[in-house]
Design an enzyme around this catalytic site. Structure first.
Site, PDB file in Angstrom:
ATOM      1  N   GLU A  27      -5.803   4.545  13.747  1.00 31.41           N
ATOM      2  CA  GLU A  27      -6.774   3.606  14.322  1.00 31.41           C
ATOM      3  C   GLU A  27      -7.461   4.079  15.592  1.00 31.41           C
ATOM      4  O   GLU A  27      -8.394   3.421  16.046  1.00 31.41           O
ATOM      5  CB  GLU A  27      -6.130   2.231  14.557  1.00 31.41           C
ATOM      6  CG  GLU A  27      -5.185   2.121  15.756  1.00 31.41           C
ATOM      7  CD  GLU A  27      -3.764   2.590  15.468  1.00 31.41           C
ATOM      8  OE1 GLU A  27      -3.490   3.083  14.364  1.00 31.41           O
ATOM      9  OE2 GLU A  27      -2.918   2.465  16.378  1.00 31.41           O
TER      10      GLU A  27
ATOM     11  N   LYS B 212       1.789   1.713   7.396  1.00 29.03           N
ATOM     12  CA  LYS B 212       2.096   0.833   8.536  1.00 29.03           C
ATOM     13  C   LYS B 212       2.884   1.544   9.616  1.00 29.03           C
ATOM     14  O   LYS B 212       3.580   2.535   9.360  1.00 29.03           O
ATOM     15  CB  LYS B 212       2.899  -0.389   8.063  1.00 29.03           C
ATOM     16  CG  LYS B 212       2.091  -1.376   7.264  1.00 29.03           C
ATOM     17  CD  LYS B 212       0.773  -1.744   7.928  1.00 29.03           C
ATOM     18  CE  LYS B 212       0.926  -2.501   9.235  1.00 29.03           C
ATOM     19  NZ  LYS B 212      -0.410  -2.769   9.851  1.00 29.03           N
TER      20      LYS B 212
ATOM     21  N   HIS C 230      -0.783   1.225  16.349  1.00 26.99           N
ATOM     22  CA  HIS C 230      -1.034   0.027  17.181  1.00 26.99           C
ATOM     23  C   HIS C 230      -0.039  -0.070  18.336  1.00 26.99           C
ATOM     24  O   HIS C 230       0.558  -1.122  18.590  1.00 26.99           O
ATOM     25  CB  HIS C 230      -0.935  -1.251  16.329  1.00 26.99           C
ATOM     26  CG  HIS C 230      -1.839  -1.275  15.142  1.00 26.99           C
ATOM     27  ND1 HIS C 230      -3.208  -1.313  15.247  1.00 26.99           N
ATOM     28  CD2 HIS C 230      -1.571  -1.267  13.813  1.00 26.99           C
ATOM     29  CE1 HIS C 230      -3.743  -1.334  14.039  1.00 26.99           C
ATOM     30  NE2 HIS C 230      -2.780  -1.293  13.157  1.00 26.99           N
TER      31      HIS C 230
ATOM     32  N   ARG D  52       0.831  -1.200   0.000  1.00 21.12           N
ATOM     33  CA  ARG D  52       0.000   0.000   0.000  1.00 21.12           C
ATOM     34  C   ARG D  52       0.872   1.259   0.000  1.00 21.12           C
ATOM     35  O   ARG D  52       2.054   1.218   0.293  1.00 21.12           O
ATOM     36  CB  ARG D  52      -0.901   0.022   1.255  1.00 21.12           C
ATOM     37  CG  ARG D  52      -2.050  -0.944   1.212  1.00 21.12           C
ATOM     38  CD  ARG D  52      -2.776  -1.034   2.548  1.00 21.12           C
ATOM     39  NE  ARG D  52      -1.996  -1.751   3.546  1.00 21.12           N
ATOM     40  CZ  ARG D  52      -2.393  -1.974   4.802  1.00 21.12           C
ATOM     41  NH1 ARG D  52      -3.556  -1.499   5.221  1.00 21.12           N
ATOM     42  NH2 ARG D  52      -1.642  -2.657   5.635  1.00 21.12           N
TER      43      ARG D  52
ATOM     44  N   ASP E 127      -2.733  -7.258  15.212  1.00 17.80           N
ATOM     45  CA  ASP E 127      -2.045  -5.956  15.231  1.00 17.80           C
ATOM     46  C   ASP E 127      -2.197  -5.271  16.584  1.00 17.80           C
ATOM     47  O   ASP E 127      -1.444  -4.351  16.901  1.00 17.80           O
ATOM     48  CB  ASP E 127      -2.468  -5.054  14.064  1.00 17.80           C
ATOM     49  CG  ASP E 127      -3.956  -4.803  14.014  1.00 17.80           C
ATOM     50  OD1 ASP E 127      -4.688  -5.314  14.884  1.00 17.80           O
ATOM     51  OD2 ASP E 127      -4.395  -4.088  13.096  1.00 17.80           O
TER      52      ASP E 127
ATOM     53  N   TYR F  99      -0.955   4.155  10.739  1.00 20.24           N
ATOM     54  CA  TYR F  99      -1.345   3.183  11.769  1.00 20.24           C
ATOM     55  C   TYR F  99      -0.172   3.021  12.734  1.00 20.24           C
ATOM     56  O   TYR F  99       0.981   2.943  12.313  1.00 20.24           O
ATOM     57  CB  TYR F  99      -1.653   1.806  11.142  1.00 20.24           C
ATOM     58  CG  TYR F  99      -2.960   1.765  10.405  1.00 20.24           C
ATOM     59  CD1 TYR F  99      -4.162   1.990  11.070  1.00 20.24           C
ATOM     60  CD2 TYR F  99      -3.007   1.493   9.042  1.00 20.24           C
ATOM     61  CE1 TYR F  99      -5.374   1.964  10.393  1.00 20.24           C
ATOM     62  CE2 TYR F  99      -4.216   1.462   8.358  1.00 20.24           C
ATOM     63  CZ  TYR F  99      -5.396   1.700   9.045  1.00 20.24           C
ATOM     64  OH  TYR F  99      -6.586   1.682   8.377  1.00 20.24           O
TER      65      TYR F  99
HETATM   66  N1  LIG Z   1      -4.469  -7.979  10.810  1.00 21.53           N
HETATM   67  C1  LIG Z   1      -4.804  -6.976  10.008  1.00 21.53           C
HETATM   68  O1  LIG Z   1      -4.288  -6.833   8.918  1.00 21.53           O
HETATM   69  C2  LIG Z   1      -5.871  -6.025  10.423  1.00 21.53           C
HETATM   70  C3  LIG Z   1      -6.313  -6.042  11.701  1.00 21.53           C
HETATM   71  N2  LIG Z   1      -7.328  -5.239  12.110  1.00 21.53           N
HETATM   72  C4  LIG Z   1      -7.689  -5.361  13.517  1.00 21.53           C
HETATM   73  O2  LIG Z   1      -8.876  -6.097  13.705  1.00 21.53           O
HETATM   74  C5  LIG Z   1      -9.383  -5.814  15.023  1.00 21.53           C
HETATM   75  C6  LIG Z   1     -10.890  -5.578  14.978  1.00 21.53           C
HETATM   76  O3  LIG Z   1     -11.146  -4.346  14.338  1.00 21.53           O
HETATM   77  P1  LIG Z   1     -12.634  -3.808  14.061  1.00 21.53           P
HETATM   78  O4  LIG Z   1     -13.515  -4.894  13.631  1.00 21.53           O
HETATM   79  O5  LIG Z   1     -12.485  -2.619  13.197  1.00 21.53           O
HETATM   80  O6  LIG Z   1     -13.091  -3.329  15.507  1.00 21.53           O
HETATM   81  P2  LIG Z   1     -14.589  -2.999  15.977  1.00 21.53           P
HETATM   82  O7  LIG Z   1     -14.446  -2.044  17.098  1.00 21.53           O
HETATM   83  O8  LIG Z   1     -15.436  -2.627  14.814  1.00 21.53           O
HETATM   84  O9  LIG Z   1     -15.107  -4.404  16.504  1.00 21.53           O
HETATM   85  C7  LIG Z   1     -14.579  -5.039  17.629  1.00 21.53           C
HETATM   86  C8  LIG Z   1     -15.676  -5.833  18.302  1.00 21.53           C
HETATM   87  O10 LIG Z   1     -15.069  -6.621  19.328  1.00 21.53           O
HETATM   88  C9  LIG Z   1     -16.022  -6.709  20.368  1.00 21.53           C
HETATM   89  N3  LIG Z   1     -15.346  -7.154  21.578  1.00 21.53           N
HETATM   90  C10 LIG Z   1     -14.502  -6.474  22.395  1.00 21.53           C
HETATM   91  N4  LIG Z   1     -14.077  -7.249  23.395  1.00 21.53           N
HETATM   92  C11 LIG Z   1     -14.667  -8.461  23.218  1.00 21.53           C
HETATM   93  C12 LIG Z   1     -14.628  -9.686  23.931  1.00 21.53           C
HETATM   94  N5  LIG Z   1     -13.893  -9.820  25.050  1.00 21.53           N
HETATM   95  N6  LIG Z   1     -15.358 -10.733  23.462  1.00 21.53           N
HETATM   96  C13 LIG Z   1     -16.099 -10.595  22.333  1.00 21.53           C
HETATM   97  N7  LIG Z   1     -16.186  -9.455  21.622  1.00 21.53           N
HETATM   98  C14 LIG Z   1     -15.467  -8.400  22.064  1.00 21.53           C
HETATM   99  C15 LIG Z   1     -16.611  -5.311  20.445  1.00 21.53           C
HETATM  100  O11 LIG Z   1     -17.854  -5.284  21.117  1.00 21.53           O
HETATM  101  C16 LIG Z   1     -16.763  -4.958  18.959  1.00 21.53           C
HETATM  102  O12 LIG Z   1     -18.035  -5.285  18.442  1.00 21.53           O
HETATM  103  C17 LIG Z   1      -8.564  -4.601  15.495  1.00 21.53           C
HETATM  104  O13 LIG Z   1      -7.521  -5.021  16.352  1.00 21.53           O
HETATM  105  C18 LIG Z   1      -7.982  -4.053  14.220  1.00 21.53           C
HETATM  106  O14 LIG Z   1      -6.819  -3.281  14.416  1.00 21.53           O
HETATM  107  C19 LIG Z   1      -7.969  -4.379  11.246  1.00 21.53           C
HETATM  108  C20 LIG Z   1      -7.548  -4.311   9.938  1.00 21.53           C
HETATM  109  C21 LIG Z   1      -6.417  -5.086   9.439  1.00 21.53           C
HETATM  110  C1  LIG Z   2      -5.192  -1.700  10.319  1.00 21.80           C
HETATM  111  C2  LIG Z   2      -3.840  -2.055   9.898  1.00 21.80           C
HETATM  112  O1  LIG Z   2      -2.939  -2.064  10.683  1.00 21.80           O
HETATM  113  C3  LIG Z   2      -3.580  -2.412   8.545  1.00 21.80           C
HETATM  114  O2  LIG Z   2      -4.445  -2.210   7.686  1.00 21.80           O
HETATM  115  O3  LIG Z   2      -2.485  -2.923   8.273  1.00 21.80           O
HETATM  116 MG   LIG Z   3      -2.123  -3.838  11.348  1.00 26.45          MG
END
Ligand SMILES: NC(=O)C1=CN([C@@H]2O[C@H](COP(=O)(O)OP(=O)(O)OC[C@H]3O[C@@H](n4cnc5c(N)ncnc54)[C@H](O)[C@@H]3O)[C@@H](O)[C@H]2O)C=CC1
Ligand SMILES: CC(=O)C(=O)O
Ligand SMILES: [Mg+2]
Length: 371
Positions: free
Chosen positions: A118, A75, A96, A15, A270, A94
Site C-alpha cells: 500500500e 493480508k 498497514h 484471497r 485498515d 499489505y
Molecule cells: N477496509 C478495506 O477492506 C480496505 C480499505 N482500504 C483503505 O481505504 C482508504 C482509502 O484508500 P484510497 O481511496 O485508495 O486512497 P486515495 O489516496 O485514493 O484517496 C484518499 C483521499 O482522501 C483524501 N483526504 C485525505 N485527508 C482528508 C481529510 N482530512 N478530509 C477529507 N479528505 C481527505 C485525499 O485527498 C484523497 O483524495 C485507505 O486507508 C485504504 O487502505 C482500501 C481497500 C480495502
Molecule cells: C487494502 C487491504 O488491506 C485489503 O485489500 O485488505
Molecule cells: Mg486492509
C-alpha cells in the site's frame, strides 16, 4: 529464488497472493514456487491448477514459511505468521503498519525485510497496489451500507434509491480518492443523493468534471462534516494520508447529531479508521451499534469477493513480484524509487517515515539501506 505462497488465515479472508498463471510465469523464469495446499481454494484456484503451472504444493505450513526466501501474502501477517518470519526473508504484502504498533514491533524483531503493497507509488501519482483493492472496497461499501440500513441490521429502514414519492437516501463520502469515487459512483447508480467531501481541490475538480454535477462536491471543513453528520443516512469513510494513521473526522460526540439508525462504513479502518468510534470488525460480525448509529468496519472487505479481488490484485502485483524474484529485494528497489517507497521495515529498522512517527521509532531512509 524460493518463493512461498501461504494460505491466508485472517477471518473470512479468501484471497491468495498468486494465481496459477502467476506461478507459471515465475516458474518459467527459473524460480521455485511453493504454494500451501488449499491456498487458492477460496478464490477458485485448485491445488491441481498450481501443480499444472509447475508449482510445488506443501501441506506443512511451517515448511512453507521456513524454506522461503520471498513470501507473498495478501493480508498483514497475523501474530502466528509474524512468529514464523526470520532474518534474510523478504515479505511482500499489505502491512498497514501505522495502524498497529504490535505488528510493527513484531516485524522489527523478526529481522525480515518487509515491503508493503500500500505504500508503493507510481510515476503518474497514486498507489498502484492499493488502487485495485480500493476499487473493490469502494464498490462494496455501498452494498454494505445499503444492507446495514435495513431494520434487521439495526438500521433506520431506509432504501437507498427511495421510491416514487419518497426521497432517496443521502449518502456522504468523506475522501474522494479511489475508494471514495467508486463508492460515490455505486451510490449514484443506485439512485441515492450523493455528496463527496475532500481536502484536495484537484480531486473535487476531477469528480465534478467526470460526473457533471450528478454528485455534489464539497471542500472538507469542520462545518461540512457537521452538516454531513446531521443530514446523511449513510456516511462512507474513505480518507487516506499515505502510510499514516487516518485522521479522526467524526467524533463520538458528533454521533448524537446523527439520525437514529444511520450508518457509518469506515473503509479507512485498515489505517486505524476515520471515525472515533470505529474498531476493526470481521466478515463474520461486520457491524456494531454505538449511540444508535450502525458501524461497519471490516478491514479486509475485498476478501469477501476473493475471485474478483485476487485477479485484480495479482494483475497489479505481478510486475513487482517478478522484479523481486529476478533481482532480489535490494536491486529491485534500487532500480525503482517508486517500488522503494514500499519498504517499511528492514532488519529491525523502520524505513517509512509515517510509521516511525506513529510510534516514536527511529526512521532510517530506505535509500541508505539500498545503497
Ligand atoms: N477496509 C478495506 O477492506 C480496505 C480499505 N482500504 C483503505 O481505504 C482508504 C482509502 O484508500 P484510497 O481511496 O485508495 O486512497 P486515495 O489516496 O485514493 O484517496 C484518499 C483521499 O482522501 C483524501 N483526504 C485525505 N485527508 C482528508 C481529510 N482530512 N478530509 C477529507 N479528505 C481527505 C485525499 O485527498 C484523497 O483524495 C485507505 O486507508 C485504504 O487502505 C482500501 C481497500 C480495502
Ligand atoms: C487494502 C487491504 O488491506 C485489503 O485489500 O485488505
Ligand atoms: Mg486492509
Amino acid at each position: 529464488m524460493k518463493i512461498a505462497v501461504p494460505k491466508e488465515i485472517k477471518n473470512h479472508e479468501y484471497r491468495v497472493a498468486l494465481t496459477p498463471s502467476g506461478a507459471r510465469e515465475l516458474v518459467g523464469r527459473g524460480h521455485v514456487v511453493t504454494v500451501q495446499a488449499g491456498a487458492g481454494e477460496g478464490a477458485g484456484f485448485r491445488d491441481g491448477d498450481y501443480e499444472a503451472a509447475g508449482a510445488r504444493l506443501e501441506a506443512d505450513v511451517a515448511k512453507v514459511w521456513s524454506e522461503a526466501e520471498l513470501i507473498l501474502k495478501v493480508k498483514e501477517p497475523q501474530p502466528e505468521e509474524v512468529a514464523r518470519l526470520s532474518r534474510g526473508q523478504t515479505l511482500f504484502t499489505y502491512l498497514h503498519l501505522a495502524a498497529e504498533e504490535p505488528l510493527t514491533r513484531g516485524l522489527m524483531e523478526s529481522g525480515a525485510t518487509c515491503i508493503a503493497y500500500e505504500t508503493i507509488t507510481a510515476p503518474q501519482g497514486g498507489l498502484p497496489l492499493l488502487a485495485p483493492m480500493s476499487t473493490v472496497a469502494g464498490r462494496m461499501a455501498v452494498q454494505a451500507g445499503a444492507h446495514s440500513l435495513e431494520k434487521a441490521q439495526g438500521g433506520a429502514g431506509v432504501l437507498l434509491p427511495g421510491v416514487p414519492g419518497v426521497a432517496p437516501a443521502r449518502v456522504t463520502v468523506i475522501g474522494g480518492g479511489v475508494v471514495g469515487e467508486n463508492a460515490a459512483r455505486m451510490a449514484l447508480g443506485l439512485g441515492a443523493e450523493v455528496t463527496v467531501l475532500d481536502k484536495s481541490i484537484p480531486r473535487l475538480e476531477a469528480l465534478d468534471d467526470r460526473y457533471q454535477g450528478r454528485m455534489k462536491t464539497v471542500f472538507s471543513t469542520a462545518d461540512a462534516l457537521e452538516e454531513a453528520v446531521r443530514e446523511s443516512d449513510l456516511i462512507i469513510g474513505a480518507v487516506l494520508v499515505p502510510g499514516a494513521a487516518a485522521p479522526k473526522l467524526i467524533t463520538r460526540a458528533m454521533l448524537a447529531d446523527m439520525k437514529p439508525g444511520s450508518v457509518l462504513v469506515d473503509v479507512a479502518i485498515d489505517q486505524g479508521g476515520c471515525f472515533e468510534t470505529s474498531k476493526p470488525t470481521t466478515h463474520a460480525e461486520p457491524t456494531y451499534v454505538v449511540d444508535g448509529v450502525v458501524h461497519y468496519c471490516v478491514a479486509n472487505m475485498p476478501g469477501a469477493v476473493a475471485r474478483t479481488s485476487t485477479q485484480a490484485l495479482t494483475n497489479a502485483t505481478m510486475p513487482f513480484v517478478t522484479a523481486l524474484a529476478d533481482k532480489g529485494w535490494k536491486q529491485a528497489l534500487a532500480d525503482d524509487s517508486h517500488f522503494a517507497a514500499g519498504l517499511n521495515v528492514h532488519e529491525g529498522q523502520v524505513t517509512y517515515q509515517a510509521v516511525a512517527d506513529a510510534f516514536d521509532l527511529e526512521y532510517v531512509e530506505a535509500a541508505k539501506l539500498i545503497g
